[in-house]
Design a protein around this motif. Structure first.
Motif: not given
Length: 233
Positions: A38-46, A48-51, A53-59
């Motif tokens: 849950l945290i990884g999906h919500c927090v992080g820059s991935d 926003k930067s478009g990297v 593929i699952g739309g997560h904040g932190s892959d």
């Protein structure tokens, strides 16, 4: 094998601390993995930067959480299979657990990155993420012969399955204890990973807060249980 260990492994019944510990392990992995996902999906820059593929904040975090949740499921069924004297099924699950141990160790020590694993295609996983690739990345940390033993008795079907198909209490408890040994190393690597990211370390460690008690229980077992002294681990 010394008499104390032989009595523990091959005596009647199951040490209650083994059953309790593996239940705690399964719960800890599932709860921590779910929270980290849950945290990884919500927090992080991935995202926003478009990297991602699952739309997560932190892959990276979601990749590690995926391993934790997978490991929790394996641990539950390793216990069930061992207690039910389904030793071949237990052996196949242990081989999967060992592969998770490979992955999380490499992630924790920055030999590989969970974000790359999460984003990898099937073809890329075959080319770069097989157990032999992880052993090479770990630079000798893992024993190839030990992995080979797990593959023979619980990997692709081989005649060596006969080593475990007859089951019996001695083998049940041996496999069960092997599961505890691997689970302890997996958990230690998860904790190590949570400390390895300078940017998000504090956030990830929140996910592991509930696991501190589990770490203590695992360390206590490891220091006091003669079963872990067997050279086969």
């Amino acid at each position: 094998m010394d008499q104390q260990l032989e009595t523990l492994l091959f005596g009647e019944g199951w040490p209650e601390k083994w059953l309790d510990l593996i239940e705690r392990m399964a719960i800890g992995l599932k709860e921590t993995g779910s929270f980290l996902s849950l945290i990884g999906h919500c927090v992080g820059s991935d995202r926003k930067s478009g990297v991602s593929i699952g739309g997560h904040g932190s892959d990276e975090a979601v990749g590690v959480a995926t391993l934790m949740r997978s490991c929790a499921s394996l641990v539950v069924m390793i216990k069930s299979a061992a207690v039910a004297d389904e030793c071949y099924a237990c052996a196949t699950l242990l081989r999967q657990l060992l592969e998770i141990e490979y992955l999380i160790y490499c992630f924790a020590n920055r030999h590989k990155h969970a974000a790359e694993w999460l984003r990898a295609s099937d073809d890329e996983r075959r080319k770069f993420w097989q157990p032999r690739h992880l052993r090479e990345a770990a630079d000798g940390y893992f024993n190839n012969e030990h992995y080979g033993w797990h593959c023979r008795i619980g990997g692709h079907p081989t005649p060596d399955a006969n080593m475990v198909l007859n089951g019996g209490l001695e083998l049940q408890q041996l496999l069960f204890c092997d599961g505890l040994m691997h689970s302890r190393r997996v958990w230690a690597s998860f904790e190590e990973w949570s400390k390895s990211d300078a940017d998000f370390g504090q956030i990830w460690q929140i996910s592991f807060k509930k696991g501190h008690e589990l770490s203590g229980k695992l360390d206590e077992w490891f220091e006091s249980d003669p079963a872990r002294l067997w050279e086969g681990w």
